[in-house]
Every structure is written in structure tokens, then in C-alpha cells.
Design a protein around this motif. Structure first.
Motif, PDB file in Angstrom:
ATOM      1  N   ARG A 119      -0.460  -1.597  -4.603  1.00  0.00           N
ATOM      2  CA  ARG A 119       0.455  -0.516  -4.228  1.00  0.00           C
ATOM      3  C   ARG A 119       1.913  -0.951  -4.375  1.00  0.00           C
ATOM      4  NH1 ARG A 119       2.473   4.288  -4.080  1.00  0.00           N
ATOM      5  NH2 ARG A 119       2.966   5.154  -2.062  1.00  0.00           N
ATOM      6  N   GLN A 120       2.186  -2.206  -4.092  1.00  0.00           N
ATOM      7  CA  GLN A 120       3.548  -2.704  -4.256  1.00  0.00           C
ATOM      8  C   GLN A 120       3.901  -2.812  -5.738  1.00  0.00           C
ATOM      9  OE1 GLN A 120       4.509  -6.077  -1.810  1.00  0.00           O
ATOM     10  NE2 GLN A 120       6.560  -6.266  -2.656  1.00  0.00           N
ATOM     11  N   ILE A 121       2.954  -3.202  -6.555  1.00  0.00           N
ATOM     12  CA  ILE A 121       3.185  -3.238  -8.004  1.00  0.00           C
ATOM     13  C   ILE A 121       3.528  -1.829  -8.490  1.00  0.00           C
ATOM     14  CG2 ILE A 121       2.057  -3.546 -10.254  1.00  0.00           C
ATOM     15  CD1 ILE A 121       0.505  -5.907  -8.945  1.00  0.00           C
ATOM     16  N   GLU A 122       2.786  -0.855  -8.013  1.00  0.00           N
ATOM     17  CA  GLU A 122       2.978   0.545  -8.412  1.00  0.00           C
ATOM     18  C   GLU A 122       4.368   1.055  -8.062  1.00  0.00           C
ATOM     19  OE1 GLU A 122       1.244   4.666  -6.540  1.00  0.00           O
ATOM     20  OE2 GLU A 122      -0.187   3.034  -6.856  1.00  0.00           O
ATOM     21  N   THR A 123       4.941   0.581  -6.944  1.00  0.00           N
ATOM     22  CA  THR A 123       6.201   1.133  -6.417  1.00  0.00           C
ATOM     23  C   THR A 123       7.382   0.176  -6.583  1.00  0.00           C
ATOM     24  OG1 THR A 123       5.595   0.351  -4.219  1.00  0.00           O
ATOM     25  CG2 THR A 123       5.003   2.616  -4.770  1.00  0.00           C
ATOM     26  N   SER A 124       7.247  -0.792  -7.483  1.00  0.00           N
ATOM     27  CA  SER A 124       8.307  -1.774  -7.702  1.00  0.00           C
ATOM     28  C   SER A 124       8.808  -1.740  -9.141  1.00  0.00           C
ATOM     29  CB  SER A 124       7.788  -3.191  -7.383  1.00  0.00           C
ATOM     30  OG  SER A 124       7.521  -3.324  -6.015  1.00  0.00           O
ATOM     31  N   VAL A 125       9.931  -2.436  -9.352  1.00  0.00           N
ATOM     32  CA  VAL A 125      10.489  -2.651 -10.679  1.00  0.00           C
ATOM     33  C   VAL A 125      10.785  -4.134 -10.829  1.00  0.00           C
ATOM     34  CG1 VAL A 125      11.505  -0.339 -10.870  1.00  0.00           C
ATOM     35  CG2 VAL A 125      12.870  -2.227  -9.911  1.00  0.00           C
ATOM     36  N   ILE A 152      12.766   3.994   2.469  1.00  0.00           N
ATOM     37  CA  ILE A 152      12.856   3.816   1.021  1.00  0.00           C
ATOM     38  C   ILE A 152      11.539   3.255   0.508  1.00  0.00           C
ATOM     39  CG2 ILE A 152      14.052   2.604  -0.845  1.00  0.00           C
ATOM     40  CD1 ILE A 152      15.768   4.734   0.593  1.00  0.00           C
ATOM     41  N   ILE A 153      11.076   2.227   1.189  1.00  0.00           N
ATOM     42  CA  ILE A 153       9.765   1.663   0.866  1.00  0.00           C
ATOM     43  C   ILE A 153       8.716   2.699   1.245  1.00  0.00           C
ATOM     44  CG2 ILE A 153       8.093  -0.116   1.527  1.00  0.00           C
ATOM     45  CD1 ILE A 153      10.455  -1.979   2.057  1.00  0.00           C
ATOM     46  N   PRO A 154       7.716   2.911   0.414  1.00  0.00           N
ATOM     47  CA  PRO A 154       6.680   3.880   0.778  1.00  0.00           C
ATOM     48  C   PRO A 154       6.123   3.584   2.181  1.00  0.00           C
ATOM     49  CG  PRO A 154       6.350   3.117  -1.452  1.00  0.00           C
ATOM     50  CD  PRO A 154       7.447   2.270  -0.874  1.00  0.00           C
ATOM     51  N   GLU A 155       5.902   4.643   2.929  1.00  0.00           N
ATOM     52  CA  GLU A 155       5.471   4.509   4.319  1.00  0.00           C
ATOM     53  C   GLU A 155       4.217   3.644   4.457  1.00  0.00           C
ATOM     54  OE1 GLU A 155       4.137   7.536   7.768  1.00  0.00           O
ATOM     55  OE2 GLU A 155       5.973   8.077   6.684  1.00  0.00           O
ATOM     56  N   ASP A 156       3.322   3.739   3.494  1.00  0.00           N
ATOM     57  CA  ASP A 156       2.090   2.945   3.578  1.00  0.00           C
ATOM     58  C   ASP A 156       2.319   1.466   3.256  1.00  0.00           C
ATOM     59  OD1 ASP A 156       2.574   3.806   0.901  1.00  0.00           O
ATOM     60  OD2 ASP A 156       0.496   3.401   0.363  1.00  0.00           O
ATOM     61  N   CYS A 157       3.538   1.093   2.846  1.00  0.00           N
ATOM     62  CA  CYS A 157       3.872  -0.309   2.575  1.00  0.00           C
ATOM     63  C   CYS A 157       4.806  -0.903   3.634  1.00  0.00           C
ATOM     64  CB  CYS A 157       4.545  -0.434   1.209  1.00  0.00           C
ATOM     65  SG  CYS A 157       3.503   0.034  -0.185  1.00  0.00           S
ATOM     66  N   TRP A 158       5.398  -0.051   4.469  1.00  0.00           N
ATOM     67  CA  TRP A 158       6.350  -0.511   5.481  1.00  0.00           C
ATOM     68  C   TRP A 158       5.607  -1.001   6.721  1.00  0.00           C
ATOM     69  CZ3 TRP A 158      11.242  -1.864   5.842  1.00  0.00           C
ATOM     70  CH2 TRP A 158      11.787  -2.041   7.110  1.00  0.00           C
ATOM     71  N   HIS A 159       6.084  -2.063   7.302  1.00  0.00           N
ATOM     72  CA  HIS A 159       5.535  -2.535   8.573  1.00  0.00           C
ATOM     73  C   HIS A 159       6.628  -3.249   9.360  1.00  0.00           C
ATOM     74  CE1 HIS A 159       4.732  -5.359   5.306  1.00  0.00           C
ATOM     75  NE2 HIS A 159       4.914  -6.335   6.150  1.00  0.00           N
ATOM     76  N   GLU A 160       6.423  -3.343  10.642  1.00  0.00           N
ATOM     77  CA  GLU A 160       7.366  -4.016  11.541  1.00  0.00           C
ATOM     78  C   GLU A 160       6.721  -5.280  12.084  1.00  0.00           C
ATOM     79  OE1 GLU A 160      10.473  -3.020  12.481  1.00  0.00           O
ATOM     80  OE2 GLU A 160      10.523  -0.991  11.696  1.00  0.00           O
TER      81      GLU A 160
END
Length: 160
Positions: A148-154, A27-35
Motif C-alpha cells: 500500500r505504501q508502494i502504491e501511494t509513494s513516489v 496527507i498519508i492515506p488514512e489506512d497507512c497513518w498511525h500514532e
């Protein structure tokens, strides 16, 4: 039972956040996801920055967590997670109402734009999505997150 977190709860809070955040994978853009989704260092940084966690306990075990952060003219709800084994039992609602009761300020919540279940949860409890312009301004003013998180958040707000 809802309790204020202590330093002894750190490990369990960390576990619940990363267990529950698995729902955001894909759900989170792949470039923002991490483990892991949130590292121990990131969690400690959030606490050091003023996020106060509250725990929901059953049988003396923490199964839900939610943070609150005073930002002057508003209050933020941060990092709201319920253990995957305890979802859909009203725990998030109880934590949310408890934290809202701790402030008289407007409450803001940021989440990922594609996390439709999270958005629906907050809307069900009276929050409204703010406009794109308000979101951009609020995320830059009250949160410390990458562009990038600002761009993909609400952002959802408790006030009209």
C-alpha cells in the motif's frame, strides 16, 4: 552545525520525526497513518538496517535530522525531518547537501505522492520524479515497505 548521530541522540531523533511527521496527517492515506508515526522499535529497526542519521544542531540542540542508507549501487535519503518550530530556515537544504556530499552514487528519495511540499523541495534541489514503472521497481528493490505504501509513494532521483 551538522553532526553524525550517536546512540545518545536516539530520543531526540524520535521526537523530531514524530513532531515533524504531523504535517503528513491527512496527507498519508488514512489506512497507512498511525500514532506515533514512527515507533521507537521502527526507528531502531531502521538504524539496524543501515540508516545512518545526521543531525542539524543549533545551540547544542538537535532541530533537524536526515538519514542516509547505502544500498549498493545507490544511496537512499531516509527520514528527512525538521522540527516544526525550525522549519523554513534552510535546515533541510543544509542536511540534504551534506548527505549528498557523502556519496558518489546516484541518490534516491522516496516520499508520499500527496506530500507536494516534500516533492517540490527535492525538485528545487535538482531531483526528478521517476516514471511509474521505475518507481515500482525501485521501491521494491531498495526499500522494505508494504504494498500500500508502494502504491501511494513516489521516488525522486538525482540522476537523469
Amino acid at each position: 552545525m551538522i553532526t553524525s548521530s550517536t546512540q545518545q541522540d536516539f530520543g531526540r531523533i524520535y521526537e523530531i520525526i514524530n513532531d515533524a511527521a504531523a504535517a503528513y496527517k491527512g496527507i498519508i492515506p488514512e489506512d497507512c497513518w498511525h500514532e506515533p508515526y514512527m515507533s521507537e522499535r521502527e526507528l531502531q529497526d531502521q538504524i539496524d538496517d543501515g540508516v545512518k542519521f545526521w543531525n542539524y544542531k543549533e545551540d547544542d540542540e538537535i532541530i533537524g535530522v536526515m538519514g542516509i542508507q547505502d544500498k549498493g549501487d545507490v544511496t537512499l535519503i531516509r527520514h528527512a525531518y525538521v522540527s516544526t518550530s525550525a522549519r523554513n530556515r534552510g535546515i533541510g537544504t543544509k542536511l540534504l547537501f551534506h548527505l549528498i556530499s557523502l556519496t558518489t552514487k546516484p541518490v534516491l528519495i522516496g516520499t508520499w505522492a500527496d506530500a507536494t511540499w516534500a516533492i517540490a523541495f527535492y525538485k528545487k534541489h535538482g531531483f526528478r520524479l521517476v516514471s511509474f514503472e521505475e518507481k515500482e521497481e525501485m521501491l521494491r528493490k531498495y526499500w522494505t515497505i508494504p504494498p500500500r505504501q508502494i502504491e501511494t509513494s513516489v521516488v525522486l532521483s538525482s540522476y537523469a
